[in-house]
Every structure is written in structure tokens, then in C-alpha cells.
Enzyme design. Structure first.
Site, short mmCIF file in Angstrom:
data_model
loop_
_atom_site.label_atom_id
_atom_site.label_comp_id
_atom_site.label_asym_id
_atom_site.label_seq_id
_atom_site.Cartn_x
_atom_site.Cartn_y
_atom_site.Cartn_z
N ALA A 153 0.80 -1.22 0.00
CA ALA A 153 0.00 0.00 0.00
C ALA A 153 0.84 1.28 0.00
O ALA A 153 0.41 2.31 -0.54
CB ALA A 153 -0.94 -0.02 1.20
N SER B 142 4.16 -3.27 5.02
CA SER B 142 4.53 -3.58 6.41
C SER B 142 5.04 -5.02 6.53
O SER B 142 5.60 -5.40 7.54
CB SER B 142 3.31 -3.37 7.32
OG SER B 142 2.24 -4.21 6.91
N VAL C 154 8.91 6.38 -0.80
CA VAL C 154 9.08 5.74 -2.12
C VAL C 154 9.21 6.76 -3.26
O VAL C 154 9.86 6.47 -4.26
CB VAL C 154 7.93 4.76 -2.47
CG1 VAL C 154 8.00 3.51 -1.59
CG2 VAL C 154 6.56 5.44 -2.37
N ASN D 299 10.98 1.34 2.82
CA ASN D 299 9.73 1.67 3.52
C ASN D 299 9.99 2.86 4.45
O ASN D 299 11.11 3.04 4.92
CB ASN D 299 9.27 0.46 4.34
CG ASN D 299 7.79 0.47 4.65
OD1 ASN D 299 6.98 0.34 3.74
ND2 ASN D 299 7.43 0.64 5.90
N CYS E 40 -18.62 -13.49 -10.03
CA CYS E 40 -19.81 -14.13 -9.45
C CYS E 40 -19.35 -15.21 -8.48
O CYS E 40 -18.52 -16.06 -8.82
CB CYS E 40 -20.68 -14.75 -10.54
SG CYS E 40 -22.08 -15.65 -9.83
N CYS F 33 -25.42 -11.62 -10.32
CA CYS F 33 -25.02 -12.06 -11.65
C CYS F 33 -26.26 -12.47 -12.45
O CYS F 33 -27.32 -12.72 -11.86
CB CYS F 33 -24.08 -13.25 -11.46
SG CYS F 33 -23.46 -14.04 -12.95
N CYS G 298 -21.06 -18.77 -10.25
CA CYS G 298 -20.60 -19.34 -11.52
C CYS G 298 -19.17 -18.93 -11.87
O CYS G 298 -18.58 -19.47 -12.79
CB CYS G 298 -21.55 -18.95 -12.67
SG CYS G 298 -21.40 -17.24 -13.21
N GLN H 70 0.67 -6.51 -3.75
CA GLN H 70 -0.48 -6.81 -2.88
C GLN H 70 -1.61 -5.82 -3.15
O GLN H 70 -2.70 -5.96 -2.62
CB GLN H 70 -0.07 -6.71 -1.41
CG GLN H 70 1.02 -7.68 -1.00
CD GLN H 70 1.64 -7.30 0.34
OE1 GLN H 70 1.20 -7.73 1.39
NE2 GLN H 70 2.66 -6.46 0.30
N HIS I 195 -3.42 -10.11 -4.61
CA HIS I 195 -4.69 -9.96 -3.89
C HIS I 195 -5.85 -9.62 -4.82
O HIS I 195 -6.88 -9.14 -4.37
CB HIS I 195 -4.53 -8.91 -2.78
CG HIS I 195 -3.66 -9.37 -1.64
ND1 HIS I 195 -3.16 -8.54 -0.68
CD2 HIS I 195 -3.21 -10.62 -1.32
CE1 HIS I 195 -2.43 -9.24 0.19
NE2 HIS I 195 -2.45 -10.51 -0.18
P1 OAD Z 1 0.33 -1.73 5.02
O1 OAD Z 1 -0.60 -0.58 5.15
O2 OAD Z 1 0.32 -2.79 6.04
O3 OAD Z 1 1.84 -1.18 4.93
C1 OAD Z 1 2.15 -0.05 4.16
C2 OAD Z 1 3.53 0.43 4.58
O4 OAD Z 1 3.91 1.51 3.73
C3 OAD Z 1 3.57 0.96 6.02
O5 OAD Z 1 4.65 0.35 6.71
C4 OAD Z 1 3.81 2.47 5.84
O6 OAD Z 1 4.63 3.03 6.86
C5 OAD Z 1 4.53 2.50 4.51
N1 OAD Z 1 4.38 3.77 3.76
C6 OAD Z 1 3.34 4.62 3.73
N2 OAD Z 1 3.58 5.65 2.92
C7 OAD Z 1 4.81 5.46 2.40
C8 OAD Z 1 5.65 6.19 1.49
N3 OAD Z 1 5.23 7.33 0.93
N4 OAD Z 1 6.87 5.69 1.20
C9 OAD Z 1 7.31 4.54 1.77
N5 OAD Z 1 6.57 3.80 2.62
C10 OAD Z 1 5.34 4.26 2.94
O7 OAD Z 1 0.08 -2.29 3.54
P2 OAD Z 1 0.42 -3.72 2.94
O8 OAD Z 1 1.68 -4.25 3.52
O9 OAD Z 1 0.30 -3.57 1.48
O10 OAD Z 1 -4.86 -7.15 2.16
O11 OAD Z 1 -0.79 -4.56 3.49
C11 OAD Z 1 -0.92 -5.88 3.09
C12 OAD Z 1 -2.36 -6.27 2.99
O12 OAD Z 1 -3.06 -5.94 4.18
C13 OAD Z 1 -3.14 -5.55 1.92
O13 OAD Z 1 -2.93 -6.07 0.64
C14 OAD Z 1 -4.55 -5.76 2.37
C15 OAD Z 1 -4.37 -5.43 3.82
O14 OAD Z 1 -5.30 -5.92 4.71
C16 OAD Z 1 -6.04 -7.51 1.64
O15 OAD Z 1 -6.91 -6.70 1.40
C17 OAD Z 1 -6.17 -8.98 1.38
#
Ligand code: OAD
Length: 255
Positions: free
Chosen positions: A22, A199, A241, A223, A133, A158, A136, A107, A125
């Protein structure tokens, strides 16, 4: 510098994998799910405002209408009136087009890597661009379905009568087999694994950095703050980033 050292490993590598979360989309205005931010204007993490239990597979089964209502609110919080790729997405697309990135595993379900021009993308994801659906399995474009949901059709159904579901992985669901298999193969075969803006806490996706490192790859974490794998990373870049990725791509070019 650290960036220069990592850049020369990337330049010399046969295969590089990027794994994003994210954080890569936060500069596009999409909130993260968890974690800190350095920007006071940044939106609150999603799981501080919403209850993940409301988006669990069990909730979808028990109360699909309520699920779609909550999902509509979540969608508006996350995407507002629409989102565009940012310089971090663009840097990764550039790295690939210059032959320095083999596979991008994400993700994220926002489609912004493809929108920035990345071609070899594995969406672990799923994608918010489609709905499927639940009976089906037929998929269709999400936008017209969201229009129906806004007009009150909850849950949307659907043609076969089954209930539609966003084509994303919910808590309580497994990852699409094929996507996870391909991601594992890419992690096992790469020389450099870049974990970016995640994260690294959500299994099973979060085991990919470990798979890569165990198979001998250099592990770099990029990160803002600490992650679940920062301790064992060969490179632990605490950076935004939008700064780190363009700088890294530039450094690979001159390495
Ligand atoms: P997280 O929200 O857990 O982690 C995002 C990381 O990005 C955090 O550690 C922030 O500190 C960091 N961050 C934010 N802004 C940033 C920037 N500008 N530059 C660098 N880093 C930055 O997101 P994910 O790890 O993607 O799952 O979460 C994994 C999954 O948890 C998602 O895919 C989703 C969620 O529940 C599902 O929906 C199945």
C-alpha cells in the site's frame, strides 16, 4: 551510499523481483492499511477507521448486502473520485522497460502499476477493477456494478442469480493459486528482492521476502518505517518511495 551499493547489485543481477504494498500508492492519495506516515496531511490507515471483520469472508457470506454497503464506503475512502499512478509506480515501470526488473508482485488491488506501464505484474490480492460471481465464477468490469450498488442494488447479482463479489482476496480467503505459485517461483529464482511500501505483516504474501532470502537473494526493504523483515534485510532503506525509487532507478542507470 546505500542506494549506490544496492543499485550496483541490481545492475549486476540476472533477475530482480519487486514486491509492493500500500505504501507505493499512498503518494497517489490512497490510504495505507496500517503503519506510520511522515506527512501530517496523509490519510489515516484504513484499519484504524474501519473494522477488518466487516470485510472478512464470513461477513460476505452472512450479510452480503451489508458487506457491499461497507465496501462502497471503503472504496470512496480509498479511491475518492479516482486515482493516478505516481513517480514511484513510474520508476518501477522504467526499471522494467530498461531490463532491470523481471517481475513485479503486488499486494495492491488498485491497478496503478499497470496504469504506469508495468507489464510483468502479478496481482496477488486480485483487482478492484473486476467483480466475480460467487456462484458461476464469471467476471465482469467493476464500474457498472458499482453504479448499480450506488443506486441501491445490494448485493448486486449475476445473470445466473449468484451474488457478485469484488474480485479481490478477502480476509479468510486463500490467494489465487496460480498467482501465488508464480510469485513463489519468481522469489525463489531472483538475485535481488525489493520489498517496497509494505509492512510485510500479512500472510501468506509476507513470506515471499523470506523465500527469496532463504534461496540466496539479496533482500532490500524500502519503507518509511520499520517492517516485519527489516531486521534480516541486507538493505533497510527508511525512505519515502517517491524519493527512494527515482533515485534508485537513476543510480542503476549510472552503475
Ligand atoms: P500496510 O498498510 O500494512 O503497509 C504499508 C507500509 O507503507 C507501512 O509500513 C507504511 O509506513 C509505509 N508507507 C506509507 N507511505 C509510504 C511512502 N510514501 N513511502 C514509503 N513507505 C510508505 O500495507 P500492505 O503491507 O500492502 O490485504 O498490506 C498488506 C495487505 O493488508 C493488503 O494487501 C490488504 C491489507 O489488509 C487484503 O486486502 C487482502
Amino acid at each position: 551510499s546505500t542506494v549506490a551499493a544496492l543499485a550496483s547489485e541490481i545492475a549486476a543481477a540476472e533477475r530482480v523481483v519487486a514486491f509492493t504494498g500500500a505504501g507505493v500508492s499512498v503518494p497517489s492519495g490512497i490510504p495505507p492499511f496500517r503503519g506510520e506516515s511522515t506527512d501530517d496531511d496523509a490519510p489515516d490507515p484504513v484499519w484504524e477507521t474501519y473494522d477488518p471483520a466487516d470485510f472478512h469472508r464470513r461477513r460476505f457470506d452472512a450479510d452480503p448486502a451489508g458487506f457491499w454497503s461497507d465496501r462502497l464506503a471503503l472504496r470512496e475512502t480509498m479511491y475518492g473520485d479516482g486515482v493516478e499512478p505516481n513517480v514511484a509506480h513510474e520508476a518501477l515501470a522504467t526499471l522494467e522497460s530498461r531490463g532491470h526488473l523481471d517481475t513485479l508482485v503486488t499486494q495492491n488491488v488498485d491497478g496503478l502499476h499497470a496504469a504506469a506501464g508495468s507489464e510483468s505484474v502479478i496481482e496477488l490480492h486480485g483487482t478492484s477493477a473486476r467483480v466475480a460471481c460467487d456462484r458461476c465464477g464469471a467476471t465482469q468490469s467493476a464500474d457498472p456494478v458499482w453504479e448499480r450498488v450506488r443506486e441501491g442494488e445490494r448485493p448486486p447479482t449475476c445473470d445466473c442469480g449468484g451474488v457478485l463479489k469484488p474480485d479481490v482476496v478477502l480476509f479468510g480467503e486463500g490467494l489465487p493459486d496460480d498467482a501465488f505459485d508464480r510469485a513463489q517461483v519468481a522469489a525463489r529464482r531472483c538475485d535481488v528482492f525489493l520489498a517496497i511500501g509494505s509492512s510485510l505483516t500479512v500472510r501468506p504474501a509476507s513470506i515471499l521476502p523470506e523465500i527469496a532470502a532463504d534461496a540466496g537473494a539479496t533482500l532490500a526493504v524500502i519503507n518509511l518505517g520499520s517492517t516485519a523483515r527489516s531486521g534480516e534485510a541486507d538493505y533497510d532503506l527508511r525512505a519515502d518511495v517517491t524519493e527512494a525509487l527515482p533515485a534508485l532507478v537513476e543510480a542503476v542507470e549510472t552503475a
